[in-house]
Motif scaffolding. Structure first.
Motif, mmCIF file in Angstrom:
data_model
loop_
_atom_site.group_PDB
_atom_site.id
_atom_site.type_symbol
_atom_site.label_atom_id
_atom_site.label_comp_id
_atom_site.label_asym_id
_atom_site.label_seq_id
_atom_site.Cartn_x
_atom_site.Cartn_y
_atom_site.Cartn_z
ATOM 1 N N VAL A 14 44.301 53.618 60.109
ATOM 2 C CA VAL A 14 43.510 54.726 59.571
ATOM 3 C C VAL A 14 44.194 55.255 58.329
ATOM 4 O O VAL A 14 45.387 55.539 58.341
ATOM 5 C CB VAL A 14 43.373 55.847 60.605
ATOM 6 N N VAL A 15 43.425 55.322 57.296
ATOM 7 C CA VAL A 15 43.980 55.846 56.057
ATOM 8 C C VAL A 15 43.918 57.367 56.087
ATOM 9 O O VAL A 15 42.839 57.957 56.181
ATOM 10 C CB VAL A 15 43.215 55.319 54.836
ATOM 11 N N LYS A 16 45.067 57.955 56.082
ATOM 12 C CA LYS A 16 45.088 59.407 56.095
ATOM 13 C C LYS A 16 44.939 59.962 54.692
ATOM 14 O O LYS A 16 45.560 59.481 53.751
ATOM 15 C CB LYS A 16 46.423 59.906 56.681
ATOM 16 N N ARG A 17 44.102 60.943 54.620
ATOM 17 C CA ARG A 17 43.916 61.567 53.313
ATOM 18 C C ARG A 17 44.791 62.803 53.203
ATOM 19 O O ARG A 17 44.736 63.683 54.055
ATOM 20 C CB ARG A 17 42.467 61.958 53.128
ATOM 21 N N LEU A 18 45.552 62.807 52.179
ATOM 22 C CA LEU A 18 46.368 63.985 51.951
ATOM 23 C C LEU A 18 45.548 64.988 51.130
ATOM 24 O O LEU A 18 44.890 64.626 50.182
ATOM 25 C CB LEU A 18 47.643 63.626 51.184
ATOM 26 N N LYS A 19 45.612 66.182 51.610
ATOM 27 C CA LYS A 19 44.881 67.200 50.871
ATOM 28 C C LYS A 19 45.618 67.581 49.596
ATOM 29 O O LYS A 19 46.773 67.992 49.628
ATOM 30 C CB LYS A 19 44.713 68.461 51.734
ATOM 31 N N ALA A 20 44.930 67.378 48.507
ATOM 32 C CA ALA A 20 45.521 67.770 47.228
ATOM 33 C C ALA A 20 45.318 69.263 47.017
ATOM 34 O O ALA A 20 44.248 69.787 47.303
ATOM 35 C CB ALA A 20 44.874 66.997 46.091
ATOM 36 N N ARG A 21 46.346 69.899 46.602
ATOM 37 C CA ARG A 21 46.174 71.316 46.363
ATOM 38 C C ARG A 21 46.556 71.665 44.929
ATOM 39 O O ARG A 21 47.345 71.029 44.325
ATOM 40 C CB ARG A 21 47.048 72.215 47.237
#
Ligand SMILES: [Zn+2]
Length: 53
Positions: A46-53
């Motif tokens: 599963v490709v985890k998406r990092l939340k860009a802030r």
């Protein structure tokens, strides 16, 4: 129900075998590389998406 996305791993050689590949071979639960019959079910990566802030 969708069957896609299920991946098995051969306990002998460790090759990933998808459920689609098994169905193409008549639904036989068998490693497509070495022919070993014992496969364990593993989750597809599963490709985890990092939340860009
Ligand atoms: Zn194998």
């Amino acid at each position: 129900m969708e069957k896609t996305g299920i991946v098995y791993e051969c306990l002998k050689c460790g090759s990933p075998v998808s459920s689609e590949e098994l169905e193409l071979r008549g639904g036989e639960t068998k490693c497509t590389v070495c022919g070993y019959r014992i496969l364990k079910k593993v989750k597809p990566p599963v490709v985890k998406r990092l939340k860009a802030r």
